[in-house]
Design an enzyme around this catalytic site. Sequence first.
Site, PDB file in Angstrom:
ATOM      1  N   HIS D  77       0.862  -1.185   0.000  1.00  0.00           N
ATOM      2  CA  HIS D  77       0.000   0.000   0.000  1.00  0.00           C
ATOM      3  C   HIS D  77       0.896   1.231   0.000  1.00  0.00           C
ATOM      4  O   HIS D  77       1.635   1.461   0.948  1.00  0.00           O
ATOM      5  CB  HIS D  77      -0.923  -0.022   1.223  1.00  0.00           C
ATOM      6  CG  HIS D  77      -1.914  -1.148   1.165  1.00  0.00           C
ATOM      7  ND1 HIS D  77      -3.201  -0.977   0.733  1.00  0.00           N
ATOM      8  CD2 HIS D  77      -1.786  -2.471   1.424  1.00  0.00           C
ATOM      9  CE1 HIS D  77      -3.834  -2.144   0.753  1.00  0.00           C
ATOM     10  NE2 HIS D  77      -3.001  -3.070   1.171  1.00  0.00           N
ATOM     11  N   ALA D 174      -7.676   8.667   6.927  1.00  0.00           N
ATOM     12  CA  ALA D 174      -8.908   7.881   6.838  1.00  0.00           C
ATOM     13  C   ALA D 174      -9.120   7.329   5.431  1.00  0.00           C
ATOM     14  O   ALA D 174      -9.604   6.209   5.259  1.00  0.00           O
ATOM     15  CB  ALA D 174     -10.108   8.731   7.264  1.00  0.00           C
ATOM     16  N   ARG D 184      -8.343  -5.634   2.716  1.00  0.00           N
ATOM     17  CA  ARG D 184      -7.744  -6.534   3.701  1.00  0.00           C
ATOM     18  C   ARG D 184      -8.719  -7.035   4.755  1.00  0.00           C
ATOM     19  O   ARG D 184      -8.296  -7.556   5.791  1.00  0.00           O
ATOM     20  CB  ARG D 184      -6.549  -5.847   4.362  1.00  0.00           C
ATOM     21  CG  ARG D 184      -5.495  -5.343   3.393  1.00  0.00           C
ATOM     22  CD  ARG D 184      -4.898  -6.443   2.518  1.00  0.00           C
ATOM     23  NE  ARG D 184      -3.844  -5.913   1.633  1.00  0.00           N
ATOM     24  CZ  ARG D 184      -3.170  -6.653   0.768  1.00  0.00           C
ATOM     25  NH1 ARG D 184      -3.419  -7.949   0.630  1.00  0.00           N
ATOM     26  NH2 ARG D 184      -2.247  -6.107  -0.006  1.00  0.00           N
TER      27      ARG D 184
END
Lengths: 230, 230, 230, 230
Positions: D77, D174, D184
């Site tokens: 990520h 966020a 995930r």
Amino acid sequence: MTVSLVRSAAGDADVLFAARVSTAGEASLEELSKDPEKSTGLINYLMRDRHGTPFEHNSMTFLIQAPIFVFREFHRHRAGWSYNEESGRYRELQPVFYTPAPDRKLVQHGRPGKYEFSEGTEAQHQQTVEAMETAYRKCYEAYQEMLAAGIAREVARAVLPVGLFSSMYATCNARSLMHFLSLRTKKENAKVPSFPQREIEMVAEQMEAQWAALMPLTHAAFEKHGRVAP
Amino acid sequence: MTVSLVRSAAGDADVLFAARVSTAGEASLEELSKDPEKSTGLINYLMRDRHGTPFEHNSMTFLIQAPIFVFREFHRHRAGWSYNEESGRYRELQPVFYTPAPDRKLVQHGRPGKYEFSEGTEAQHQQTVEAMETAYRKCYEAYQEMLAAGIAREVARAVLPVGLFSSMYATCNARSLMHFLSLRTKKENAKVPSFPQREIEMVAEQMEAQWAALMPLTHAAFEKHGRVAP
Amino acid sequence: MTVSLVRSAAGDADVLFAARVSTAGEASLEELSKDPEKSTGLINYLMRDRHGTPFEHNSMTFLIQAPIFVFREFHRHRAGWSYNEESGRYRELQPVFYTPAPDRKLVQHGRPGKYEFSEGTEAQHQQTVEAMETAYRKCYEAYQEMLAAGIAREVARAVLPVGLFSSMYATCNARSLMHFLSLRTKKENAKVPSFPQREIEMVAEQMEAQWAALMPLTHAAFEKHGRVAP
Amino acid sequence: MTVSLVRSAAGDADVLFAARVSTAGEASLEELSKDPEKSTGLINYLMRDRHGTPFEHNSMTFLIQAPIFVFREFHRHRAGWSYNEESGRYRELQPVFYTPAPDRKLVQHGRPGKYEFSEGTEAQHQQTVEAMETAYRKCYEAYQEMLAAGIAREVARAVLPVGLFSSMYATCNARSLMHFLSLRTKKENAKVPSFPQREIEMVAEQMEAQWAALMPLTHAAFEKHGRVAP
């Protein structure tokens, strides 16, 4: 041009815990109480040898009011920056425009990429302000007329000059801010020369002052090592 | 508004080798010769279940000419995009400005975030074009006068409206382009509604057509699965 | 460790058109035919003064085979990088493991962040290879036993050491590659010292050689200006 | 697997001021006191129509301890994430390894990309734990022997399995967290199906719970609109 720090969670300690996880693992938070001199040393080492990631675990949000031509340059900064700006589609824009202050150097010399500036004459300054104010007024009148005629805001705004003030929130971390500052300020002690437009530099200087108050050790290390983002 | 694809290395096969490394490892390049039907199936599966990374191993550069207000929206796309634009600091800008074509819907209804547009009257269109052309001309004259008086380009340009055309190179990959298209086009078959300004949509449509020619299977899968970037 | 350039669209000319749009706008493509000496000068200027964006309009994809501990460091590079890797969830992993070659310096001195290495003795090298091979074999046997007992691959792989080879595609551009090289190679002429682990440096050196063949002027400028990513 | 929120500046109000700058410009901070119902409505609208940027002006740092195979997936990520991890080059790693708890489903069915799992037998679980513990012990002994023989940590660690626990700080906002959670975690109400490995999902669930406490309106909107990151 105004810059307010509206929220932040940023301190030198945030750099330290992140850096110490390399060597101390799960005990890195306890390491925070280590003596301050060592902390200064660690931050300087990270800055000098360009270990950048420990400077990312912090966050600052600025509310900035500046002309569109400043935001145009600002938004080119992608990594580590978040933006939300006033919308000319959703809102009728207000007639607040930029004119250079008397101390703005108006005359440029030299080649693209490394302009130097000198003072203009008083006449040049006066002519500039008048030319701008007249053009701004004409444009804003055209904008108002189109709105009055029922034309959509997003269409009518095409006539508004890039000297119009806008507002935005910009969120960054110390690393992305240092990268911005290295390009958007011009300082004697910078290792890499930069030639920012004065207006974005005015924004950058205000951001730098507010950041330096939050993270004094990090800021001092940035200064000491030539204002290069790690 | 013009969009030219000036360089690219992008094909459906680039998606396939990247996806197949998951299961075939070092043999993934040989897998490329697999039957085409399976390839279509794989691309559709990746798109539907939003496995995004295989769509990043390709590259397209577009030369785009559009008004500043379009580029302002464009530059808010950060991840997977690279930009270089004509500079108002380095160059005297040319007087090419945007006016809406007769088919541009001029009147908006509804609330921010979901405007609908309807045709304006002929009178509204004429008034808009005239108001714009007058304002543009006044501004460009002011710009020229300041330049003639020795004022720096970066200062004088403050009076230039956001309807001025600029030029830029924009480089992206299929994934970042799909994200852009999902937000900057308005289509019946889109799963998530978007309400882009028509002018950036005109740019987006040209980009989409040129991309679709390079990666037809990927484009078809994007269409089939509701124009959501994976 | 193997590195193959499997697709690319990258040349020095891609830097030039992007840079020249600043001053030449829509005519920047025609400017490409300018004399080569000027082009070299422009690339050197961009590198020295750290104008980074013109180096982003190009693309290279490498197929890399290296141990997991190399990929662990590799994947920390985020901006301008795309990855797809062989999956231990989707595929039974093959028993190919890393052992150091005889010329790998095995003994470290100095402090974290700036280790120096010296040759080990022949005995040390032999012990290392034997210890690794034994451990690798035991682990792979345990992996096989679990698979034979019906345990999911994603669970069984927990025992596989980070010395296991994996395969991935990595896509970057010249700017993100230079950033990688500045951190993952150790060179006398580097302005900023780096202390990469030798194994990732071996990958980096192969990538650099293949990139230099594609963009010789850019690579020469990178070397000349101290191997700092612009 | 442990997850602690070690610093944060994140609340639903941070979404609101950022969103309201579009329509309220410089007055957006004052707008914060608007009635709560309207605020909930605004957050839901942003989530549903995928206006993502207002969710970026906040920051959370987690200290996470998990096996290397979890961090391998985590570090993929890139956008909106910052990492600092314990280093196997700088530090002697401690022998803490992962074994599945009795409730971990061990047997997989189905095709890559959409595995389903079922309980293993007690014998399978026992065999797995034993095979892992034996392999881990052998590897750690080999690691210790090499260190004792003077071999550098960065070399010796090649034998350590990906089941070894590591520690890292991960900072996100966020928006980037929602993107992570959408991939995930596996939930009935997710619009897009995900098939995460259970171990990273265990980390994700802890992160989600801590985030939900900070930003309850945002979390509720994420749930309500199918757990798709805006």
